[in-house]
Design a protein around this motif. Sequence first.
Motif, mmCIF file in Angstrom:
data_model
loop_
_atom_site.group_PDB
_atom_site.id
_atom_site.type_symbol
_atom_site.label_atom_id
_atom_site.label_comp_id
_atom_site.label_asym_id
_atom_site.label_seq_id
_atom_site.Cartn_x
_atom_site.Cartn_y
_atom_site.Cartn_z
ATOM 1 N N LEU A 51 0.890 -1.179 0.000
ATOM 2 C CA LEU A 51 0.000 0.000 0.000
ATOM 3 C C LEU A 51 0.917 1.215 0.000
ATOM 4 O O LEU A 51 1.576 1.497 1.005
ATOM 5 C CB LEU A 51 -0.882 -0.024 1.255
ATOM 6 N N SER B 89 -8.974 -7.283 -1.401
ATOM 7 C CA SER B 89 -9.215 -6.572 -0.136
ATOM 8 C C SER B 89 -10.686 -6.165 -0.106
ATOM 9 O O SER B 89 -11.352 -6.155 -1.156
ATOM 10 C CB SER B 89 -8.340 -5.308 -0.085
ATOM 11 N N SER C 94 -12.262 3.482 -1.440
ATOM 12 C CA SER C 94 -11.409 3.805 -0.310
ATOM 13 C C SER C 94 -11.082 5.291 -0.335
ATOM 14 O O SER C 94 -10.438 5.780 -1.250
ATOM 15 C CB SER C 94 -10.112 2.989 -0.383
ATOM 16 N N GLU C 95 -11.525 5.981 0.683
ATOM 17 C CA GLU C 95 -11.291 7.431 0.733
ATOM 18 C C GLU C 95 -9.819 7.781 0.838
ATOM 19 O O GLU C 95 -9.377 8.801 0.330
ATOM 20 C CB GLU C 95 -11.963 8.011 1.972
ATOM 21 N N TYR C 96 -9.076 6.941 1.542
ATOM 22 C CA TYR C 96 -7.697 7.299 1.873
ATOM 23 C C TYR C 96 -6.646 6.617 1.003
ATOM 24 O O TYR C 96 -5.497 7.028 1.000
ATOM 25 C CB TYR C 96 -7.427 6.994 3.360
ATOM 26 N N SER C 97 -7.027 5.587 0.313
ATOM 27 C CA SER C 97 -6.030 4.870 -0.486
ATOM 28 C C SER C 97 -6.621 4.481 -1.848
ATOM 29 O O SER C 97 -6.782 3.293 -2.140
ATOM 30 C CB SER C 97 -5.532 3.643 0.277
ATOM 31 N N TYR D 50 -4.326 2.171 -4.215
ATOM 32 C CA TYR D 50 -4.301 0.811 -3.656
ATOM 33 C C TYR D 50 -5.641 0.123 -3.915
ATOM 34 O O TYR D 50 -5.691 -1.032 -4.363
ATOM 35 C CB TYR D 50 -4.009 0.895 -2.151
ATOM 36 N N ALA E 200 -9.308 -5.004 7.638
ATOM 37 C CA ALA E 200 -7.995 -4.723 8.232
ATOM 38 C C ALA E 200 -7.440 -5.944 8.984
ATOM 39 O O ALA E 200 -8.137 -6.551 9.800
ATOM 40 C CB ALA E 200 -8.101 -3.543 9.171
ATOM 41 N N VAL F 82 -0.384 -2.597 8.183
ATOM 42 C CA VAL F 82 -1.185 -1.707 9.017
ATOM 43 C C VAL F 82 -0.277 -0.801 9.835
ATOM 44 O O VAL F 82 -0.484 0.411 9.885
ATOM 45 C CB VAL F 82 -2.121 -2.537 9.931
ATOM 46 N N LEU G 211 -1.889 6.693 5.578
ATOM 47 C CA LEU G 211 -3.224 6.356 5.105
ATOM 48 C C LEU G 211 -4.248 7.330 5.684
ATOM 49 O O LEU G 211 -5.116 7.815 4.986
ATOM 50 C CB LEU G 211 -3.572 4.927 5.498
ATOM 51 N N PHE G 212 -4.137 7.592 6.983
ATOM 52 C CA PHE G 212 -5.076 8.509 7.617
ATOM 53 C C PHE G 212 -4.427 9.868 7.784
ATOM 54 O O PHE G 212 -3.516 10.012 8.597
ATOM 55 C CB PHE G 212 -5.467 8.025 9.010
HETATM 56 C C1 LIG Z 1 -11.420 -1.207 6.296
HETATM 57 C C2 LIG Z 1 -10.179 -2.025 6.087
HETATM 58 C C3 LIG Z 1 -9.527 -1.739 4.812
HETATM 59 C C4 LIG Z 1 -8.389 -2.709 4.565
HETATM 60 C C5 LIG Z 1 -7.585 -2.177 3.473
HETATM 61 C C6 LIG Z 1 -6.411 -2.979 3.129
HETATM 62 O O1 LIG Z 1 -6.476 -3.795 2.218
HETATM 63 C C7 LIG Z 1 -5.161 -2.743 3.790
HETATM 64 C C8 LIG Z 1 -5.045 -1.782 4.727
HETATM 65 C C9 LIG Z 1 -3.795 -1.625 5.402
HETATM 66 C C10 LIG Z 1 -3.639 -0.712 6.373
HETATM 67 C C11 LIG Z 1 -4.755 0.134 6.883
HETATM 68 C C12 LIG Z 1 -5.363 -0.415 8.105
HETATM 69 C C13 LIG Z 1 -6.608 -0.188 8.456
HETATM 70 C C14 LIG Z 1 -7.525 0.552 7.590
HETATM 71 C C15 LIG Z 1 -8.688 1.094 8.338
HETATM 72 C C16 LIG Z 1 -9.539 1.926 7.746
HETATM 73 C C17 LIG Z 1 -9.442 2.314 6.329
HETATM 74 C C18 LIG Z 1 -10.569 3.240 5.979
HETATM 75 C C19 LIG Z 1 -11.101 2.876 4.633
HETATM 76 C C20 LIG Z 1 -10.432 3.630 3.544
HETATM 77 O O2 LIG Z 1 -11.050 4.591 3.058
HETATM 78 O O3 LIG Z 1 -9.318 3.250 3.128
#
Ligand SMILES: CCCCCC(=O)/C=C/C=C\C/C=C\C/C=C\CCCC(=O)O
Length: 191
Positions: free
Chosen positions: A24, A67, A74-77, A80, A114, A120, A129-130
Amino acid sequence: DIFRFSQEKFGPHVEIVVNCAGILNEQDWHLCVQVNIVGSILITKCAIEHMSKAEGGRGGCVVHFSSVVGMSASEYSPIYSATKHAILGLTRSYGTERQFEQHGVLFNCVCPGAVDTDMVSKNAVQRTLFPEEAVSNSNDLMLWVYFFFSPDRVATVVMDLIANDEMNGQAMMISLSRGVEQVKFPQIPHC
Ligand SMILES: CCCCCC(=O)/C=C/C=C\C/C=C\C/C=C\CCCC(=O)O
Ligand SMILES: NC(=O)C1=CN([C@@H]2O[C@H](COP(=O)(O)OP(=O)(O)OC[C@H]3O[C@@H](n4cnc5c(N)ncnc54)[C@H](O)[C@@H]3O)[C@@H](O)[C@H]2O)C=CC1
């Protein structure tokens, strides 16, 4: 190389491939596309080359890693998420009857929420990510930060897919809200 390594270590016939590798990285998005999409296509091509019954292989199964954000926005990624949508499409298309008739290889994928791994800790904790303001403004988001699946839970679903010779072109979603669930896709006729 991984196929050659496996053949040297375990014998000539590869029958199971689990394509878990993924990153990611929204900043270096070319790399994200390269590893997640191009990597998955290369693994798929190699799997068919080594496993296809038409090429002297024994058939078998491939499990890709998509995923929950391979099926939802996905708002933040976003990059990915797009790569994980691609992996889902790859799985479904190679998992068609026509492809199975040609190669004798089953293709399925997992779509976890997640999971408690380095991905993570690298992305959520370091807040790439956030964005800082998103974390401080949302209690809901904090909920996600504290609730993760264990890698073992995901591994169990992968093992079940490997043991199942009926499923092809399917996605197993592993989510907090719904548990483990086979995704039902709409049947859209080709135009
Ligand atoms: C909601 C879980 C999304 C999982 C995404 C994934 O494949 C990998 C994530 C890796 C790290 C991030 C960990 C937690 C994510 C939590 C919230 C994400 C909010 C949803 C978004 O907009 O991306
Ligand atoms: N951790 C999560 O919350 C979720 C992860 N996933 C997916 O699960 C899979 C595994 O991820 P995690 O274990 O969480 O991440 P991770 O970062 O802990 O592990 C990823 C693994 O991929 C390998 N890798 C990365 N680039 C590679 C390359 N070019 N060639 C070969 N190997 C490479 C790394 O060496 C590492 O072992 C990924 O495809 C990820 O997208 C899916 C949903 C949620």
